[in-house]
Enzyme design. Structure first.
Site, mmCIF file in Angstrom:
data_model
loop_
_atom_site.group_PDB
_atom_site.id
_atom_site.type_symbol
_atom_site.label_atom_id
_atom_site.label_comp_id
_atom_site.label_asym_id
_atom_site.label_seq_id
_atom_site.Cartn_x
_atom_site.Cartn_y
_atom_site.Cartn_z
ATOM 1 N N ARG A 107 46.042 58.446 41.831
ATOM 2 C CA ARG A 107 44.642 58.000 41.894
ATOM 3 C C ARG A 107 43.889 59.108 42.620
ATOM 4 O O ARG A 107 44.166 59.365 43.803
ATOM 5 C CB ARG A 107 44.523 56.675 42.636
ATOM 6 C CG ARG A 107 43.080 56.337 42.995
ATOM 7 C CD ARG A 107 42.893 54.891 43.387
ATOM 8 N NE ARG A 107 43.046 54.021 42.228
ATOM 9 C CZ ARG A 107 42.722 52.737 42.218
ATOM 10 N NH1 ARG A 107 42.228 52.161 43.298
ATOM 11 N NH2 ARG A 107 42.880 52.010 41.132
ATOM 12 N N HIS A 134 40.147 55.155 33.697
ATOM 13 C CA HIS A 134 41.095 54.211 34.306
ATOM 14 C C HIS A 134 41.949 53.605 33.177
ATOM 15 O O HIS A 134 41.843 52.420 32.865
ATOM 16 C CB HIS A 134 40.327 53.120 35.060
ATOM 17 C CG HIS A 134 41.140 52.375 36.073
ATOM 18 N ND1 HIS A 134 42.486 52.631 36.307
ATOM 19 C CD2 HIS A 134 40.802 51.358 36.925
ATOM 20 C CE1 HIS A 134 42.909 51.817 37.260
ATOM 21 N NE2 HIS A 134 41.924 51.043 37.645
ATOM 22 N N GLN A 137 44.113 50.333 33.583
ATOM 23 C CA GLN A 137 43.280 49.133 33.618
ATOM 24 C C GLN A 137 42.962 48.677 32.195
ATOM 25 O O GLN A 137 43.084 47.492 31.861
ATOM 26 C CB GLN A 137 41.989 49.428 34.385
ATOM 27 C CG GLN A 137 41.048 48.247 34.456
ATOM 28 C CD GLN A 137 41.598 47.123 35.307
ATOM 29 O OE1 GLN A 137 41.996 47.336 36.444
ATOM 30 N NE2 GLN A 137 41.644 45.916 34.769
ATOM 31 N N ASP A 229 31.927 45.629 36.131
ATOM 32 C CA ASP A 229 32.595 46.304 37.246
ATOM 33 C C ASP A 229 31.521 46.568 38.303
ATOM 34 O O ASP A 229 30.323 46.409 38.042
ATOM 35 C CB ASP A 229 33.233 47.624 36.754
ATOM 36 C CG ASP A 229 34.007 48.358 37.847
ATOM 37 O OD1 ASP A 229 34.360 47.738 38.868
ATOM 38 O OD2 ASP A 229 34.243 49.582 37.677
ATOM 39 N N CYS A 269 37.668 44.225 36.496
ATOM 40 C CA CYS A 269 38.879 44.922 36.952
ATOM 41 C C CYS A 269 39.235 44.582 38.392
ATOM 42 O O CYS A 269 40.377 44.747 38.795
ATOM 43 C CB CYS A 269 38.688 46.422 36.798
ATOM 44 S SG CYS A 269 37.267 47.047 37.711
ATOM 45 N N ARG A 297 48.052 43.898 34.829
ATOM 46 C CA ARG A 297 48.264 45.306 35.207
ATOM 47 C C ARG A 297 49.767 45.577 35.301
ATOM 48 O O ARG A 297 50.268 46.602 34.845
ATOM 49 C CB ARG A 297 47.604 45.602 36.571
ATOM 50 C CG ARG A 297 46.085 45.552 36.585
ATOM 51 C CD ARG A 297 45.478 46.686 35.800
ATOM 52 N NE ARG A 297 45.923 47.988 36.287
ATOM 53 C CZ ARG A 297 45.392 48.637 37.331
ATOM 54 N NH1 ARG A 297 44.363 48.128 37.974
ATOM 55 N NH2 ARG A 297 45.854 49.819 37.689
HETATM 56 N N1 CP Z 1 41.424 47.369 39.374
HETATM 57 C C1 CP Z 1 42.014 48.233 40.227
HETATM 58 O O1 CP Z 1 42.379 49.351 39.870
HETATM 59 O O2 CP Z 1 42.210 47.749 41.493
HETATM 60 P P1 CP Z 1 42.701 48.558 42.771
HETATM 61 O O3 CP Z 1 41.581 49.484 43.170
HETATM 62 O O4 CP Z 1 42.969 47.499 43.787
HETATM 63 O O5 CP Z 1 43.939 49.340 42.412
HETATM 64 N N1 NVA Z 2 34.766 51.639 39.255
HETATM 65 C C1 NVA Z 2 35.578 51.259 40.394
HETATM 66 C C2 NVA Z 2 36.889 50.726 39.925
HETATM 67 C C3 NVA Z 2 37.866 50.354 41.003
HETATM 68 C C4 NVA Z 2 39.154 49.823 40.459
HETATM 69 C C5 NVA Z 2 35.747 52.454 41.310
HETATM 70 O O1 NVA Z 2 35.936 53.567 40.799
HETATM 71 O O2 NVA Z 2 35.658 52.281 42.524
#
Ligand code: CP
Ligand code: NVA
Length: 309
Positions: A107, A134, A137, A229, A269, A297
């Site tokens: 990430r 993502h 997701q 989101d 998400c 997930r």
């Molecule tokens: N939806 C998602 O990726 O959640 P987290 O940020 O908790 O991993």
């Molecule tokens: N769009 C959000 C998704 C988190 C899972 C972010 O990037 O923070």
């Protein structure tokens, strides 16, 4: 999905439609087995390294649980604690980790960094969220719709909110599978033109359709699923005030949801902000499938891990 053996998972655009569909079906099967208490040890002895530059609940825990369920092992690494956090290059890190691990999940703030890691590493790299994609997701999202609606092709999904990482991967995933995608965002927060172009090409082949509008009501009309989101993603905190203003009228609430099909599903998400992008009545209401989606997930990612490894 045999053709994915040894491959990276970076955006979903690079996958063939059969591969995306294969992952969803495999996720469905692995979930069914898990519900029967059956966990095939497909990844005995395999080690996944997980690097995080940002917070995570779902991605971190579902990948770790997924590896354990498949008989393998997962290792959490906060990038700040690695030498990469104090300047060791991505290239050197990629070469070193390739000697210890079977795959890397990352990430990261910048998608370009993940691309470089994947280019340099001798082992597969899985994108666990970047500034623009993502993919894991979106695979869970497809699995959730397939599970609740019985299929994907021809179903209409409305994405309402910020044209961000989650929106990009969702649009690509839905376009692969012949869904009708309508994204409603304020002007200035549209999904990237590159993603819209790639998704339109995919939809052309799958019999799907991809559209953008600045009118949430237009997107949501007759939808089988409504997805939103957060308005302010991780790393954009300094834009919060400006974004709250720009996204006025984009909250998914009962009035907006009433324009969708009566049996529409609400998806998010997570994490969510009740009273911003979605009302509590919708996300905590009878049409919401957000916890099923979060659970998925785990199963969708087991399909990814089992295929890649
Ligand atoms: N939806 C998602 O990726 O959640 P987290 O940020 O908790 O991993
Ligand atoms: N769009 C959000 C998704 C988190 C899972 C972010 O990037 O923070």
């Amino acid at each position: 999905v045999e053709s994915l053996k040894g491959e990276d998972l970076l955006t979903l655009a690079e996958l063939k439609t059969e591969e995306v569909e294969g992952l969803v079906e495999l996720g469905f099967v692995l979930k069914k087995l898990a519900k029967e208490g059956r966990y095939p040890k497909l990844l005995a002895g395999k080690i996944l390294g997980m690097i995080f530059e940002k917070h995570s609940t779902r991605t971190r825990i579902s990948f770790e649980s997924g590896m354990i369920q498949l008989g393998g092992h997962a290792m959490f690494m906060n990038s700040r604690d690695l030498q990469i956090g104090r300047g060791e290059t991505v290239k050197d890190t990629a070469h070193v980790l390739s000697g210890y691990l079977d795959a890397i999940m990352i990430r990261a703030n910048k998608h370009t960094m993940v691309q470089e890691l994947a280019d340099e590493a001798a082992i597969p790299v899985i994108n666990g969220l970047t500034d623009i994609y993502h993919p894991c997701q979106a695979l869970a999202d497809l699995l959730t719709i397939r599970e609740v609606k019985g299929g994907l092709k021809g179903r209409k999904i409305a994405y309402v909110g910020d044209g961000n990482n989650v929106a990009h991967s969702l649009i690509l995933a839905a376009a692969h599978t012949g869904m009708e995608v309508s994204a409603a965002t304020p002007e200035g927060y549209e999904p990237s033109p590159d993603v819209m172009e790639a998704a339109t090409a995919l939809a052309g082949k799958s019999g799907g359709h991809v559209a953008w509008t600045s009118e949430p009501a237009e997107a949501v009309k007759g939808a089988d699923a409504i997805y939103t989101d957060v308005w302010t993603s991780m790393g954009q905190e300094e834009e919060t005030t400006q974004r709250l203003e720009a996204f006025k009228g984009f909250m998914v609430d009962d009035e907006m949801a009433a324009l969708a099909k009566p049996d529409y599903m609400f998806l998010h998400c997570l994490p969510a902000h009740r009273g911003e992008e979605v009302s509590a009545s919708v996300i905590d209401g009878p049409n919401s499938h957000v916890f099923r989606q979060a659970e998925n997930r785990l199963h969708a990612q087991k399909a990814v891990l089992a295929s890649i490894l």
